[in-house]
Scaffold this active site. Structure first.
Site, PDB file in Angstrom:
ATOM      1  N   PRO A 276       0.823  -1.207   0.000  1.00 20.73           N
ATOM      2  CA  PRO A 276       0.000   0.000   0.000  1.00 20.73           C
ATOM      3  C   PRO A 276       0.857   1.257   0.000  1.00 20.73           C
ATOM      4  CG  PRO A 276       0.171  -0.886   2.208  1.00 20.73           C
ATOM      5  CD  PRO A 276       0.921  -1.823   1.335  1.00 20.73           C
ATOM      6  N   GLY A 277       0.470   2.223  -0.798  1.00 25.16           N
ATOM      7  CA  GLY A 277       1.132   3.520  -0.785  1.00 25.16           C
ATOM      8  C   GLY A 277       0.140   4.582  -0.355  1.00 25.16           C
ATOM      9  N   ARG A 314      -1.990  16.282  -9.145  1.00 27.60           N
ATOM     10  CA  ARG A 314      -3.082  15.305  -9.299  1.00 27.60           C
ATOM     11  C   ARG A 314      -4.337  15.854  -9.984  1.00 27.60           C
ATOM     12  NH1 ARG A 314      -5.430  13.077  -5.856  1.00 27.60           N
ATOM     13  NH2 ARG A 314      -5.555  11.030  -6.826  1.00 27.60           N
ATOM     14  N   TYR A 318      -4.816  13.726 -13.211  1.00 31.75           N
ATOM     15  CA  TYR A 318      -5.795  12.640 -13.069  1.00 31.75           C
ATOM     16  C   TYR A 318      -7.219  13.165 -12.892  1.00 31.75           C
ATOM     17  CZ  TYR A 318      -1.484  10.275 -11.434  1.00 31.75           C
ATOM     18  OH  TYR A 318      -0.223   9.786 -11.279  1.00 31.75           O
ATOM     19  N   CYS A 346       1.177  29.577 -15.653  1.00 32.24           N
ATOM     20  CA  CYS A 346       0.561  30.031 -16.910  1.00 32.24           C
ATOM     21  C   CYS A 346       0.029  28.868 -17.735  1.00 32.24           C
ATOM     22  CB  CYS A 346       1.569  30.805 -17.726  1.00 32.24           C
ATOM     23  SG  CYS A 346       2.299  32.110 -16.770  1.00 32.24           S
ATOM     24  N   GLU A 347      -0.919  28.138 -17.192  1.00 37.67           N
ATOM     25  CA  GLU A 347      -1.585  27.068 -17.924  1.00 37.67           C
ATOM     26  C   GLU A 347      -3.002  26.985 -17.370  1.00 37.67           C
ATOM     27  OE1 GLU A 347       0.064  23.433 -18.851  1.00 37.67           O
ATOM     28  OE2 GLU A 347       2.150  24.024 -18.525  1.00 37.67           O
ATOM     29  N   TYR A 375       1.402  10.929  -3.572  1.00 40.12           N
ATOM     30  CA  TYR A 375       1.534  11.411  -4.952  1.00 40.12           C
ATOM     31  C   TYR A 375       1.382  12.935  -4.999  1.00 40.12           C
ATOM     32  CZ  TYR A 375       0.972   6.425  -5.420  1.00 40.12           C
ATOM     33  OH  TYR A 375       1.131   5.067  -5.262  1.00 40.12           O
TER      34      TYR A 375
END
Ligand SMILES: *Cc1c(COP(=O)(O)O)cnc(C)c1O
Length: 421
Positions: A276-277, A314, A318, A346-347, A375
């Site tokens: 598990p992480g 994330r 995702y 700037c995105e 993560y």
């Protein structure tokens, strides 16, 4: 459950007010709770009680040395996916016998590093990799313990970028070919086949895919034993999900997960490993950020904060949801208003949430992203020459910076200028 709660209207990490950490280290920063890390590890460890087992923390989720030491002190093994992670685990004091090496692209250097430094097992993902491990082990005159990662062709029903157990994914060996690959392994020098490995994906919020995969592993165990292979260890991977949106998500409990494992493979008498992480680190960490501006758009309010996609990728990568809460608790009766919560990069992808209801906020206010422990920091970059943000670990009423924010000079001086300039 975690240890980030409001007390007298102020969000705390265990016994430390987040505002105190912010004043000391500046924003944005990651903060982890020792008690939550420990609690999650113990829940999983306890869930497997009664079977011989080792919980190997998938350290790619959050790999700060202080986090590794906290878990290693409880007896955790480590699941590593690179030479760098292997070195990190060793530096944190984890012995080779508790380190499992996963990943589809282990280089010759990494195999050599692990075989000389000590390894619990390689989880082998292809025949060419098996050949390389055999060659290097033979040259070093050692025996490499291996499992073979099988791809059970099970739909993990998770985000496509973190599903790993379908036949179209790059991971493992198709379970339909497992018997011939085990025969090959048994014929190669320098290898000792000890078990089977499977990992079907991350952020699974249902036990059914695990059950399907583990039943296939149980069946394969019996087949392989009939073929004459000694299967004494099953590595069942990681992947158990966490509630990112607390209001409407309830993933299976570690206890139910442990019970499922026992039901599917308990009768085989194998030692069980899990990796598990996210479940250990995810809800043990927050990202704390400060509002820079509140900007009125044509039809919406933008909350521009000092954290950005380079700090927590994330949502951009995702489409992930993170609960975002004010560090000063909203007073009863205050009407929340919808904000688009964005970073300064700037995105347009640098957007954490759209139309998120928050109490009215102003420049200087602090907000906390929940469930940012896994993560998060490990996937951060210095895009836009934004320094990697500090990591802080809390234990009771103490806190410590476990990775400082680099200075601009430190970042810039990592570049080297060729002679001709
Ligand atoms: C990423 C990974 C894990 C951990 O997954 P979580 O969803 O964080 O539990 C375990 N094993 C392998 C092989 C992985 O690649």
């Amino acid at each position: 459950m975690d240890h980030f709660l409001y007390r007298d209207g102020a969000l705390h990490a265990e016994d430390v007010p987040l505002s105190e950490i912010a004043a000391s280290v500046g924003t944005p920063f990651y903060v982890y709770s020792t008690a939550t890390l420990e609690r999650h590890f113990k829940l999983l460890d306890d869930a497997l009680e009664g079977t011989e087992h080792l919980v190997c923390y998938a350290m790619k989720a959050a790999s700060n040395q202080a986090i590794l030491k906290t878990l290693a002190a409880l007896g955790a093994g480590m699941d590593v996916v690179s030479g760098g992670e292997y070195a990190r685990a060793k530096a944190a004091g984890v012995p080779g016998e508790r380190i499992v090496f996963s990943g589809i692209g282990k280089t010759r250097e990494e195999v050599h590093q692990a075989l000389t430094g000590g390894i619990r097992q390689f989880n082998v993902e292809s025949e060419p990799e098996m050949q390389v491990i055999s060659e290097i082990a033979t040259a070093l005159n050692v025996i490499a313990p291996i499992t073979i990662r099988v791809n059970p062709d099970v739909d993990a029903k998770t985000h496509a970028k973190i599903a790993t157990g379908k036949s179209e994914n790059k991971f493992g060996i198709p379970i339909s070919r497992a018997r011939e690959v085990y025969d090959l392994a048994a014929s190669l020098p320098g290898l000792k086949v000890i078990g089977i490995d499977v990992h079907i994906g991350s952020q699974l919020i249902d036990l059914a895919p695990f059950e399907a995969a583990y039943n296939k592993v149980a069946e394969l165990t019996e087949q392989l034993r009939t073929d004459g292979h000694e299967i004494s260890r099953l590595d069942l991977g990681g992947g158990l999900g966490i509630p990112y949106a607390r209001s409407n998500e309830a993933p299976p409990s570690p206890t139910d997960y442990g019970a499922l494992i026992k039901k599917c493979v308990g009768h085989l008498g194998c030692e069980i490993e899990i990796e598990p992480g996210r479940l250990i680190a995810g809800n043990a960490g927050l990202l704390v950020s400060q509002v820079i501006y509140v900007k009125s758009g044509e039809d919406r309010e933008f909350l521009i904060i000092d954290g950005a996609m380079n700090d927590l990728i994330r949502p951009a990568m995702y489409d992930a949801h993170h609960d975002i809460v004010p560090v000063v608790e909203s007073e009863v009766g205050v009407l929340p208003i919808p904000y688009d919560i964005v970073g300064p990069v700037c995105e347009s992808g640098d957007t954490f949430a759209k139309g998120r209801h928050m109490p009215p906020l102003k420049a200087g206010d602090l907000v906390a992203f929940r469930s940012a422990g896994a993560y998060g920091a490990v996937m951060a970059s210095e895009y836009n020459t934004r320094p990697l943000i500090p990591e802080v670990l809390v234990k009771g009423d103490q806190f410590a910076v476990i990775r400082p924010r680099p200075t601009f000079d430190e970042m810039i001086n990592r570049d080297t200028i060729p002679e001709w300039l």
